[in-house]
Design a protein around this motif. Structure first.
Motif, short mmCIF file in Angstrom:
data_model
loop_
_atom_site.label_atom_id
_atom_site.label_comp_id
_atom_site.label_asym_id
_atom_site.label_seq_id
_atom_site.Cartn_x
_atom_site.Cartn_y
_atom_site.Cartn_z
N ASN A 38 2.21 66.42 35.64
CA ASN A 38 1.71 66.33 34.27
C ASN A 38 2.72 67.00 33.35
N GLY A 39 2.86 66.48 32.14
CA GLY A 39 3.81 67.06 31.20
C GLY A 39 3.55 66.59 29.79
N ILE A 40 4.26 67.20 28.83
CA ILE A 40 4.15 66.83 27.43
C ILE A 40 5.52 66.95 26.77
N THR A 41 5.89 65.97 25.96
CA THR A 41 7.16 66.04 25.25
C THR A 41 7.04 67.03 24.10
N VAL A 42 8.08 67.84 23.92
CA VAL A 42 8.06 68.91 22.93
C VAL A 42 9.36 68.87 22.13
#
Length: 300
Positions: free
Chosen positions: A204-208
């Motif tokens: 799981n991840g999120i672009t920042v």
């Protein structure tokens, strides 16, 4: 005959996105692994590859590429990266493009001690590192994922042969997905926060959007020539300082999020690295989250 792209290690938990990305641009995806695996059933074709320990690894590989009419290879297996890089020109003469940076670049990135020296020599912030047991984190110079890593182990239990010790970092870990064009320019630099990791792979991840990370990665890419997709790892430490730890000069499993936040990088490979057409970066979607889950395929 339709254009055919080979990918490695197609039995990994994250290989499906790459196979799908290849098929989505209208070319044939040829998966490979050393055994039958899920990739066999997702791809247009499949190759059983020899083990990396096989003394005739590259002779067999060359024969298989020619038999299967492969036009391009996107290496992803750390154990074979240097071999592919060493043979880029050789395979190019046989009309097979190897989508990988040159040998000297790959060599620097695969050896963590050489990577540390590259960072230090180019004023890129990085954790202090030694060939002696000075720092609490010990890991192999050559290796991937979490294999062989120890923390605060008693000195008499640590063999430093082929190892480094490193300052232990506390903070938030980021992976930066990068696409470099055929002129070694970083077209996309997309930081993503690793929200969940298993066996070294981002689930799981999120672009920042972090401008300092982006600026430092562009500086890394100006100092070391890359081609195609790579990923770079860093920590934003608890004191706010950024420190870079690794460069993986290859496509990666978590890069599915980088693709989704920008565009299909397989098309960039075909248009720019193979065909030489100019490309222009699109706007990156920041705040985009990726969640992964297990699925099954049943065959008889």
């Amino acid at each position: 005959m339709q254009y055919r792209i080979l990918t490695e290690a197609s039995g990994s938990l994250t290989s499906h996105y790459l196979i799908k990305s290849i098929k989505d641009v209208g070319v044939q995806a040829v998966a490979s692994d050393i055994i039958d695996c899920a990739g066999f059933h997702f791809a247009d074709d499949f190759i059983i590859m020899p083990k990396t320990s096989n003394p005739d690894l590259w002779g067999i590989t060359e024969r298989l590429l020619i038999e299967k009419k492969i036009n391009a290879v996107i290496p992803s297996l750390d154990e074979t990266l240097l071999g592919w890089a060493e043979r880029k020109d050789y395979f190019k003469r046989k009309n097979i493009d190897i989508i990988l940076s040159d040998y000297n670049t790959v060599k620097v990135c695969q050896d963590k001690w050489e990577t540390y020296n590259f960072f230090k020599n180019n004023n890129i912030p990085t954790p202090e590192t030694s060939l002696e047991y000075i720092y609490p984190l010990v890991k192999p110079r050559l290796g991937r994922g979490g294999s062989g890593i120890s923390i605060n182990k008693p000195k008499d239990e640590v063999d430093m042969e082929g190892m480094i010790s490193q300052e232990f970092l506390e903070g938030t870990e980021y992976t930066i997905d990068v696409f470099c064009n055929n002129q070694n320019e970083a077209i996309y630099v997309i930081p993503r926060k690793r929200l969940q990791v298993k066996e070294g792979k981002s689930l799981n991840g999120i672009t920042v959007h972090n401008e300092e990370i982006i600026s430092l990665v562009r500086e890394i890419c100006r100092k070391l020539p890359f081609v195609g997709p790579i990923n770079i790892q860093c920590f934003v430490c608890n004191d706010g300082k950024i420190k870079f730890t690794e460069i993986n000069p290859r496509i990666a499993g978590g890069m599915a999020l980088g693709f989704a936040a920008s565009e299909n990088w397989i098309k960039l490979i075909l248009d720019n690295i193979i065909s030489g057409k100019p490309i222009q970066a699109k706007d990156v979607v920041y705040g985009l989250k990726m969640f992964r889950f297990y699925d099954e395929i049943f065959v008889s």
